[in-house]
Design an enzyme around this catalytic site. Structure first.
Site, PDB file in Angstrom:
ATOM      1  N   PHE A   1      -1.439  -5.273  -8.045  1.00  0.00           N
ATOM      2  CA  PHE A   1      -1.964  -3.993  -7.573  1.00  0.00           C
ATOM      3  C   PHE A   1      -3.109  -3.542  -8.481  1.00  0.00           C
ATOM      4  O   PHE A   1      -3.010  -3.583  -9.704  1.00  0.00           O
ATOM      5  CB  PHE A   1      -0.838  -2.955  -7.584  1.00  0.00           C
TER       6      PHE A   1
ATOM      7  N   ASN B   1       4.540   4.047 -11.642  1.00  0.00           N
ATOM      8  CA  ASN B   1       3.707   4.150 -10.441  1.00  0.00           C
ATOM      9  C   ASN B   1       4.291   3.158  -9.441  1.00  0.00           C
ATOM     10  O   ASN B   1       3.825   2.022  -9.336  1.00  0.00           O
ATOM     11  CB  ASN B   1       2.248   3.821 -10.756  1.00  0.00           C
ATOM     12  N   PRO B   2       5.323   3.564  -8.705  1.00  0.00           N
ATOM     13  CA  PRO B   2       6.035   2.633  -7.827  1.00  0.00           C
ATOM     14  C   PRO B   2       5.322   2.501  -6.486  1.00  0.00           C
ATOM     15  O   PRO B   2       4.393   3.255  -6.175  1.00  0.00           O
ATOM     16  CB  PRO B   2       7.379   3.335  -7.640  1.00  0.00           C
TER      17      PRO B   2
END
Length: 270
Positions: free
Chosen positions: A90, A182-183
């Site tokens: 990500f 920060n899932p």
């Protein structure tokens, strides 16, 4: 020899036609990457070689196809770092810098803190905390076999210890002073920009309402935080009521806005 200013004008025009929000900025960043210079030094360069012009044109073509800029340059800025990123991990966003800054500030006055970065991905939060607090013990938890190599590259040379495993059941160090996360939190029904399709889906989406993993994060944080320890979780801007409900029993529950003023992360005190 091709003139750089003309190359930049053409690149910015192509990116604008493709719907890129900041076409001139991105054209300059791509040119700086090709030339191996800081963006601010482009003003000092008049001409480029034919191979450099061809390389820039190819990167502009791929960016116009909405390949993320960070995948083309191989890096993503985060606070004072340039993190290594690419397929499988990500890409950290500027909004998450706000959570990192809050985490750093929350440790003011805490000696030798223990910090956990859950769902660490590229390691952005873990590295930011390690850079700001050399006395901290920092752990980065990540389960993705694709993301782990990027994480390990980014934490190299820091005191961050990588814990490979699923946050749902992996053994976590305790007691901790700070848990950051920060899932994945985007609801499955939400349409995302084309660039987000290049991020791993498991790092972006989290069930129908985007809340499948956040309750787990809160529960794991409650297990490992000392009394008075702090939790910070990034979430969707629709999640504020749900976060308040999920954090019942915690103290000082506060939702913080992002750069556009939307609710973006919530903090709490155990």
């Amino acid at each position: 020899m091709p003139v750089l200013s003309a190359q930049l004008r053409a690149a910015a025009a192509r990116l604008a036609a493709a719907g890129i929000d900041s076409p001139r900025v991105e054209a300059e960043l791509l040119a700086a990457h090709v030339l191996g210079v800081a963006r601010g030094r482009l003003l000092l360069i008049d001409d480029v070689t034919d191979p450099q012009a061809e390389a820039l044109a190819e990167l502009v073509r791929r960016r116009a196809e909405r390949v993320p800029l960070q995948h083309l340059t191989g890096t993503a800025p985060f606070l004072d770092r340039e993190l290594l990123v690419g397929p499988g991990v990500f890409i950290p966003r500027p909004e998450t810098e706000l959570l990192a800054r809050w985490g750093i500030e929350s440790l003011r006055g805490v000696a030798d803190p223990v910090v956990l970065d859950l769902c660490s991905g590229s390691g952005a939060l873990a590295v930011a905390l390690a850079d700001a607090r050399p006395d901290a013990t920092v752990y980065a938890v990540e389960r993705s076999d694709d993301a782990l190599p990027w994480l390990r590259r980014n934490v190299a040379g820091t005191q961050v210890e990588v814990i490979p495993g699923d946050v749902r059941d992996v053994a976590l160090p305790a007691p901790a002073d700070l848990v950051l996360c920060n899932p994945p939190y985007v609801p499955l029904s939400v349409a995302v920009p084309p660039e987000v399709a290049h991020d791993p889906a498991e790092a972006v989406f989290s069930g129908e309402h985007g809340l499948d993993l956040i309750p787990v994060i809160i529960a794991r944080a409650a297990e490992v935080l000392r009394d008075g320890g702090r939790l910070g979780i990034e979430h969707d801007d629709t999640h504020t009521p749900a976060m308040a409900a999920l954090l019942t029993g915690w103290r000082a529950v506060t939702t913080h806005p992002d750069l556009a003023g939307r609710p973006r992360f919530t903090t709490a005190l155990k």
